[in-house]
Every structure is written in structure tokens, then in C-alpha cells.
Design a protein around this motif. Structure first.
Motif, PDB file in Angstrom:
ATOM      1  N   GLU A   4       0.808  -1.215   0.000  1.00 25.01           N
ATOM      2  CA  GLU A   4       0.000   0.000   0.000  1.00 25.01           C
ATOM      3  C   GLU A   4       0.845   1.270   0.000  1.00 25.01           C
ATOM      4  O   GLU A   4       0.474   2.258  -0.619  1.00 25.01           O
ATOM      5  CB  GLU A   4      -0.931   0.000   1.216  1.00 25.01           C
ATOM      6  CG  GLU A   4      -1.898   1.153   1.200  1.00 25.01           C
ATOM      7  CD  GLU A   4      -2.931   1.060   2.304  1.00 25.01           C
ATOM      8  OE1 GLU A   4      -3.783   1.946   2.355  1.00 25.01           O
ATOM      9  OE2 GLU A   4      -2.885   0.114   3.098  1.00 25.01           O
ATOM     10  N   PHE A   5       1.941   1.273   0.698  1.00 28.38           N
ATOM     11  CA  PHE A   5       2.777   2.472   0.807  1.00 28.38           C
ATOM     12  C   PHE A   5       4.156   2.201   0.240  1.00 28.38           C
ATOM     13  O   PHE A   5       4.634   1.076   0.302  1.00 28.38           O
ATOM     14  CB  PHE A   5       2.890   2.911   2.272  1.00 28.38           C
ATOM     15  CG  PHE A   5       1.581   3.368   2.841  1.00 28.38           C
ATOM     16  CD1 PHE A   5       1.076   4.615   2.537  1.00 28.38           C
ATOM     17  CD2 PHE A   5       0.846   2.548   3.669  1.00 28.38           C
ATOM     18  CE1 PHE A   5      -0.134   5.049   3.049  1.00 28.38           C
ATOM     19  CE2 PHE A   5      -0.361   2.961   4.189  1.00 28.38           C
ATOM     20  CZ  PHE A   5      -0.855   4.221   3.878  1.00 28.38           C
ATOM     21  N   PRO A   6       4.856   3.172  -0.299  1.00 27.82           N
ATOM     22  CA  PRO A   6       4.520   4.584  -0.423  1.00 27.82           C
ATOM     23  C   PRO A   6       3.424   4.807  -1.464  1.00 27.82           C
ATOM     24  O   PRO A   6       3.249   4.023  -2.389  1.00 27.82           O
ATOM     25  CB  PRO A   6       5.818   5.242  -0.856  1.00 27.82           C
ATOM     26  CG  PRO A   6       6.622   4.165  -1.474  1.00 27.82           C
ATOM     27  CD  PRO A   6       6.182   2.886  -0.826  1.00 27.82           C
ATOM     28  N   LYS A   7       2.705   5.886  -1.302  1.00 29.85           N
ATOM     29  CA  LYS A   7       1.565   6.208  -2.143  1.00 29.85           C
ATOM     30  C   LYS A   7       1.697   7.656  -2.596  1.00 29.85           C
ATOM     31  O   LYS A   7       2.068   8.523  -1.811  1.00 29.85           O
ATOM     32  CB  LYS A   7       0.295   6.032  -1.314  1.00 29.85           C
ATOM     33  CG  LYS A   7      -0.996   6.172  -2.074  1.00 29.85           C
ATOM     34  CD  LYS A   7      -2.200   6.094  -1.151  1.00 29.85           C
ATOM     35  CE  LYS A   7      -2.365   4.719  -0.556  1.00 29.85           C
ATOM     36  NZ  LYS A   7      -3.610   4.588   0.215  1.00 29.85           N
ATOM     37  N   GLY A   8       1.392   7.921  -3.858  1.00 25.34           N
ATOM     38  CA  GLY A   8       1.437   9.280  -4.385  1.00 25.34           C
ATOM     39  C   GLY A   8       0.041   9.874  -4.438  1.00 25.34           C
ATOM     40  O   GLY A   8      -0.865   9.292  -5.025  1.00 25.34           O
ATOM     41  N   LEU A   9      -0.134  11.023  -3.824  1.00 26.88           N
ATOM     42  CA  LEU A   9      -1.412  11.739  -3.853  1.00 26.88           C
ATOM     43  C   LEU A   9      -1.199  13.067  -4.563  1.00 26.88           C
ATOM     44  O   LEU A   9      -0.152  13.689  -4.441  1.00 26.88           O
ATOM     45  CB  LEU A   9      -1.926  11.976  -2.433  1.00 26.88           C
ATOM     46  CG  LEU A   9      -2.162  10.725  -1.590  1.00 26.88           C
ATOM     47  CD1 LEU A   9      -2.580  11.114  -0.176  1.00 26.88           C
ATOM     48  CD2 LEU A   9      -3.205   9.832  -2.212  1.00 26.88           C
ATOM     49  N   CYS A  10      -2.209  13.499  -5.313  1.00 25.77           N
ATOM     50  CA  CYS A  10      -2.052  14.732  -6.076  1.00 25.77           C
ATOM     51  C   CYS A  10      -3.166  15.728  -5.743  1.00 25.77           C
ATOM     52  O   CYS A  10      -4.205  15.380  -5.229  1.00 25.77           O
ATOM     53  CB  CYS A  10      -2.038  14.450  -7.570  1.00 25.77           C
ATOM     54  SG  CYS A  10      -3.587  13.816  -8.202  1.00 25.77           S
ATOM     55  N   LYS A  11      -2.883  16.968  -6.079  1.00 24.85           N
ATOM     56  CA  LYS A  11      -3.824  18.067  -5.882  1.00 24.85           C
ATOM     57  C   LYS A  11      -3.766  18.902  -7.150  1.00 24.85           C
ATOM     58  O   LYS A  11      -2.728  19.445  -7.485  1.00 24.85           O
ATOM     59  CB  LYS A  11      -3.388  18.886  -4.668  1.00 24.85           C
ATOM     60  CG  LYS A  11      -4.297  20.004  -4.282  1.00 24.85           C
ATOM     61  CD  LYS A  11      -3.729  20.660  -3.031  1.00 24.85           C
ATOM     62  CE  LYS A  11      -4.640  21.693  -2.453  1.00 24.85           C
ATOM     63  NZ  LYS A  11      -4.074  22.271  -1.239  1.00 24.85           N
ATOM     64  N   ALA A  30      -2.490  14.570   4.396  1.00 17.61           N
ATOM     65  CA  ALA A  30      -2.525  15.015   3.000  1.00 17.61           C
ATOM     66  C   ALA A  30      -3.961  15.126   2.498  1.00 17.61           C
ATOM     67  O   ALA A  30      -4.311  16.075   1.793  1.00 17.61           O
ATOM     68  CB  ALA A  30      -1.728  14.050   2.129  1.00 17.61           C
ATOM     69  N   ARG A  31      -4.804  14.192   2.885  1.00 19.35           N
ATOM     70  CA  ARG A  31      -6.203  14.242   2.433  1.00 19.35           C
ATOM     71  C   ARG A  31      -6.950  15.431   3.040  1.00 19.35           C
ATOM     72  O   ARG A  31      -7.792  16.025   2.371  1.00 19.35           O
ATOM     73  CB  ARG A  31      -6.913  12.927   2.737  1.00 19.35           C
ATOM     74  CG  ARG A  31      -6.407  11.806   1.838  1.00 19.35           C
ATOM     75  CD  ARG A  31      -7.225  10.545   1.989  1.00 19.35           C
ATOM     76  NE  ARG A  31      -6.719   9.480   1.158  1.00 19.35           N
ATOM     77  CZ  ARG A  31      -7.035   9.301  -0.128  1.00 19.35           C
ATOM     78  NH1 ARG A  31      -7.861  10.129  -0.705  1.00 19.35           N
ATOM     79  NH2 ARG A  31      -6.532   8.290  -0.808  1.00 19.35           N
ATOM     80  N   THR A  32      -6.647  15.790   4.271  1.00 16.93           N
ATOM     81  CA  THR A  32      -7.289  16.979   4.843  1.00 16.93           C
ATOM     82  C   THR A  32      -6.780  18.249   4.173  1.00 16.93           C
ATOM     83  O   THR A  32      -7.476  19.258   4.163  1.00 16.93           O
ATOM     84  CB  THR A  32      -7.057  17.074   6.364  1.00 16.93           C
ATOM     85  OG1 THR A  32      -5.659  17.081   6.629  1.00 16.93           O
ATOM     86  CG2 THR A  32      -7.711  15.918   7.104  1.00 16.93           C
TER      87      THR A  32
END
Length: 56
Positions: A4-11, A30-32
Motif C-alpha cells: 500500500e505504501f509509499p503512495k502518491g497523492l495529487c492536488k 494530505a487528504r485533509t
């Protein structure tokens, strides 16, 4: 084996800002802050076809 990790999140899409998270706590922070995975921020599909005629 699933990892599951590491995971890339974008905005802001692919061209926007990216953040790499290494655990659940960093992901929650990061999600908040408005980050999400690429497939998650899918907008509702547009309705197809002609619009209805206005009733008179």
C-alpha cells in the motif's frame, strides 16, 4: 504481493502538486489538505443528449 505504501497523492490533476505519503498518518494529513489519488477525483459525467424543450 500488494504494497500500500509509499503512495502518491495529487492536488490539481497530473500537472498539479504531488505528495508522497509513507503511512496512514501522513495520508490522513494530505487528504485533509486536499490531496487525493488520481482516480478518486473523478467528476460526475455530463448528461448526454439534447436538453428538454421548455414547457410553455
Amino acid at each position: 504481493m500488494f504494497q500500500e505504501f509509499p503512495k502518491g497523492l495529487c492536488k490539481g490533476g497530473v500537472e498539479g502538486e504531488w505528495r508522497i505519503v509513507l503511512n496512514d498518518d501522513e495520508e490522513a494529513d494530505a487528504r485533509t489538505a486536499g490531496f487525493s489519488a488520481l482516480g478518486e477525483d473523478v467528476q460526475e459525467p455530463k448528461k448526454r443528449g439534447r436538453p428538454r424543450k421548455a414547457e410553455q
